[in-house]
Enzyme design. Structure first.
Site, PDB file in Angstrom:
ATOM      1  N   ASN A  75       0.774  -1.091  -0.386  1.00  0.00           N
ATOM      2  CA  ASN A  75       0.582  -0.053   0.072  1.00  0.00           C
ATOM      3  C   ASN A  75       0.961   1.074   0.059  1.00  0.00           C
ATOM      4  O   ASN A  75       2.136   1.386   1.027  1.00  0.00           O
ATOM      5  CB  ASN A  75      -0.995  -0.162   0.908  1.00  0.00           C
ATOM      6  N   HIS A 113      -3.733   0.691  -3.647  1.00  0.00           N
ATOM      7  CA  HIS A 113      -3.548   0.097  -2.594  1.00  0.00           C
ATOM      8  C   HIS A 113      -2.311  -1.493  -2.953  1.00  0.00           C
ATOM      9  O   HIS A 113      -1.784  -1.222  -4.036  1.00  0.00           O
ATOM     10  CB  HIS A 113      -4.796  -0.855  -2.649  1.00  0.00           C
ATOM     11  N   GLU A 145      -2.410  -4.901  -2.944  1.00  0.00           N
ATOM     12  CA  GLU A 145      -2.875  -5.687  -4.315  1.00  0.00           C
ATOM     13  C   GLU A 145      -3.161  -4.650  -5.986  1.00  0.00           C
ATOM     14  O   GLU A 145      -2.135  -5.106  -6.527  1.00  0.00           O
ATOM     15  CB  GLU A 145      -4.078  -6.196  -4.146  1.00  0.00           C
ATOM     16  N   CYS A 167      -9.963  -5.388  -0.278  1.00  0.00           N
ATOM     17  CA  CYS A 167     -11.061  -4.421  -0.295  1.00  0.00           C
ATOM     18  C   CYS A 167     -11.314  -4.585  -1.294  1.00  0.00           C
ATOM     19  O   CYS A 167     -11.444  -5.033  -2.228  1.00  0.00           O
ATOM     20  CB  CYS A 167     -11.135  -2.137  -0.359  1.00  0.00           C
ATOM     21  N   CYS A 193      -9.600  -3.802  -4.621  1.00  0.00           N
ATOM     22  CA  CYS A 193      -9.282  -4.580  -5.194  1.00  0.00           C
ATOM     23  C   CYS A 193      -9.165  -5.639  -5.624  1.00  0.00           C
ATOM     24  O   CYS A 193      -9.053  -6.885  -6.637  1.00  0.00           O
ATOM     25  CB  CYS A 193      -8.090  -5.027  -3.958  1.00  0.00           C
ATOM     26  N   ASP A 197      -8.130   4.992   4.860  1.00  0.00           N
ATOM     27  CA  ASP A 197      -7.345   4.132   3.316  1.00  0.00           C
ATOM     28  C   ASP A 197      -9.164   3.131   3.230  1.00  0.00           C
ATOM     29  O   ASP A 197      -9.283   3.089   1.927  1.00  0.00           O
ATOM     30  CB  ASP A 197      -6.693   3.277   4.633  1.00  0.00           C
TER      31      ASP A 197
END
Length: 143
Positions: free
Chosen positions: A39, A50, A52, A77, A80, A140
């Protein structure tokens, strides 16, 4: 713990050392890491960097994602998870989902196998970060 989750944890620790959010990810294809990231929302002043997403960017064009496996220290999330579904990644290992439940059901509803490893190391790292920086964590996750 396998070498791939260890690499994702190493990425998360790098993010923490950079004063960012400690989430790391690696993409594995044919038993090899082809991308890694963490991240970087704080470091890059970019709301969508992020772990990923950074990992996928760093992997570059890998052709077909069939057979790839994504490892993340935290349950992905929706942002992602959308990328995971979009690219056809069919297996995700998450280090934990206690501090953030993420989008597991979304991924599973699109045919992604999601394995929550429930690792103390991942959970403790996130819990400590959230306690120290709740405002950054809330930013975030969009709160």
């Amino acid at each position: 713990m396998d070498e791939f989750m260890r690499a994702a944890i190493d990425e998360a620790r790098t993010g923490l050392q950079e004063k960012g959010i400690p989430i790391g990810s690696v993409l594995v294809k044919n038993g090899q890491i082809v991308g890694r990231g963490h991240n970087k929302r704080v470091q890059d002043n970019d709301p969508v960097t992020h772990a990923e997403i950074d990992c996928l960017r760093n992997a570059g064009r890998v052709g077909k994602y069939a057979g790839t496996i994504l490892y993340s220290t935290l349950m992905p999330c929706y942002l992602c998870a959308g990328a995971i579904v979009q690219f056809g990644i069919k297996k995700v290992y998450a280090g934990e989902s206690k501090t953030f439940s993420g989008a597991r059901e979304f991924m599973e509803s699109h045919g992604v196998e999601v394995i929550d490893l429930n690792l103390d190391e991942c959970r403790d790292m996130m819990k400590t970060f959230i306690e120290k920086s709740p405002e950054l964590w809330n930013e975030d996750i969009g709160l």
